[in-house]
Motif scaffolding. Structure first.
Motif, short mmCIF file in Angstrom:
data_model
loop_
_atom_site.label_atom_id
_atom_site.label_comp_id
_atom_site.label_asym_id
_atom_site.label_seq_id
_atom_site.Cartn_x
_atom_site.Cartn_y
_atom_site.Cartn_z
N LEU A 89 -1.55 -5.59 -3.56
CA LEU A 89 -1.04 -5.66 -2.42
C LEU A 89 0.69 -5.76 -2.33
CD1 LEU A 89 -3.21 -8.30 -0.50
CD2 LEU A 89 -3.27 -5.92 -0.13
N GLY A 90 1.24 -6.41 -3.51
CA GLY A 90 2.56 -6.69 -3.62
C GLY A 90 3.07 -5.16 -3.88
N PHE A 91 2.47 -4.48 -4.53
CA PHE A 91 3.22 -3.14 -5.15
C PHE A 91 3.16 -2.05 -4.23
CE2 PHE A 91 3.76 -4.79 -9.37
CZ PHE A 91 4.90 -4.23 -9.74
N ALA A 92 1.94 -2.20 -3.10
CA ALA A 92 1.69 -1.26 -2.07
C ALA A 92 2.81 -1.78 -1.08
CB ALA A 92 0.26 -1.66 -1.30
N LEU A 93 3.09 -2.89 -0.65
CA LEU A 93 4.21 -3.32 0.04
C LEU A 93 5.54 -3.13 -0.29
CD1 LEU A 93 5.24 -4.57 2.84
CD2 LEU A 93 4.90 -6.70 1.84
N GLY A 94 5.59 -3.23 -1.73
CA GLY A 94 6.88 -3.09 -2.42
C GLY A 94 7.26 -1.55 -2.35
N ILE A 95 6.51 -0.54 -2.55
CA ILE A 95 6.78 0.90 -2.55
C ILE A 95 7.35 1.07 -0.85
CG2 ILE A 95 5.85 3.20 -2.52
CD1 ILE A 95 3.78 2.18 -4.73
N VAL A 96 6.81 0.73 -0.03
CA VAL A 96 7.10 0.75 1.27
C VAL A 96 8.51 0.23 1.42
CG1 VAL A 96 6.75 0.25 3.56
CG2 VAL A 96 4.72 0.74 2.33
N LEU A 97 8.85 -0.96 1.18
CA LEU A 97 10.16 -1.50 1.20
C LEU A 97 11.12 -0.95 0.41
CD1 LEU A 97 9.21 -5.28 0.83
CD2 LEU A 97 9.82 -4.12 2.92
#
Length: 295
Positions: A89-97
């Protein structure tokens, strides 16, 4: 008169005969202090190993009894779950950010920067305790017209439990660091790659998916792997929420039987084993994405 050391024109410098080179004795460079450091390190390691074997305070029989105990194996599984969900979840959101920060929209850039600034500034333990006590601040969450009536609501007491709060806190915290890792990897790709792809008429999304990200992975993976390993060890901080992960379970056991050192060695051994396994996975993934790269 010639002002240089070159031989006069029309004359060639005579090279020494080959037998003169044969008489030369080649002496390798000596490093005496290197051998001193090696010897000192070997002595220290031998003393440490001797202490591990002979010191009864380590209580290796207690270590062997609890290393594969059911309660410890369940705690290891909980730790792996927290690491997996927090990373995914962290890297999925991190890619968007990351791509929000790289966009030309001032609004998206500001939102992403504000998120990263906030979640990197607040300590992780504070974030975890905040999500764990969310029901204290908000009894329920309503969805409807802003500042008006709500259409439906959720009870936060049942919505966010201990495990959910831990995953949420770890993922949101990880996303802030993952965003900067991904952004740095994308910026490391030569801008000429995108210009060439645009000249060929390749759509923007395909440029990112097929050109930018495969090349950026070589820069992203080492830092990303460090973050995953740090998160794996950092899951021990959720012990403040009484979640049965590895470190919390070890604390519970040695709080009952008083065998602090061997139980801490149980946790240490599991952390070392699983971290080593993650390092092996990192090696093969990096080797896959470094195909065709010159080093």
């Amino acid at each position: 008169m010639s002002l240089t050391a070159d031989p006069p024109l029309g004359k060639t410098a005579e090279s020494p005969p080959a037998e003169d080179y044969a008489r030369l004795k080649v002496v390798p460079v000596r490093h005496p202090w290197r051998w001193v450091a090696i010897a000192a390190t070997a002595v220290l390691l031998a003393q440490f190993a001797h202490g591990l074997v002979t010191n009864p305070g380590w209580e290796w029989q207690v270590f062997g009894e609890f290393f594969t105990a059911d309660v410890i194996l369940k705690a290891v599984w909980t730790t792996l779950q927290l690491t997996f969900y927090g990373t995914a979840l962290g890297f999925a959101l991190g890619i968007v950010l990351a791509f929000m920060r790289l966009s030309r929209s001032r609004f998206l850039t500001t939102v992403a920067f504000g998120y990263i600034w906030a979640f990197r500034s607040i300590p992780l333990i504070v974030q975890l305790l905040f999500w764990f006590n969310l029901a204290y601040l908000y009894k329920e969450l309503q969805f409807g017209i802003p500042f008006g009536p709500g259409f439906f609501s959720f009870d936060t007491m049942g919505l966010v439990g201990a495990m959910s709060a831990a995953v949420l806190g770890l993922a949101l915290h990880q996303a802030a660091y993952a965003a900067e890792i991904v952004r740095g990897g994308v910026l490391a790709v030569d801008s000429g790659q995108l210009e060439a792809a645009a000249a060929l008429g390749i759509p923007r999304l395909r440029q990112i998916r097929r050109i930018v990200l495969p090349q950026a992975m070589r820069s992203i993976l080492p830092n990303a792997a460090n973050e995953v390993i740090s998160l794996f060890k950092g899951t021990s901080i959720v012990s403040v929420m009484a979640i049965g992960e590895l470190f919390y379970q070890v604390q519970v056991i040695y709080g009952r039987n008083g065998r602090v050192v061997p139980l801490l060695m149980v946790a240490t051994a599991w952390y070392v084993l699983l971290t080593s396994a993650l390092s092996v996975v990192q090696y093969y993934v990096e080797r896959h994405f470094s195909k065709g790269a010159t080093r």
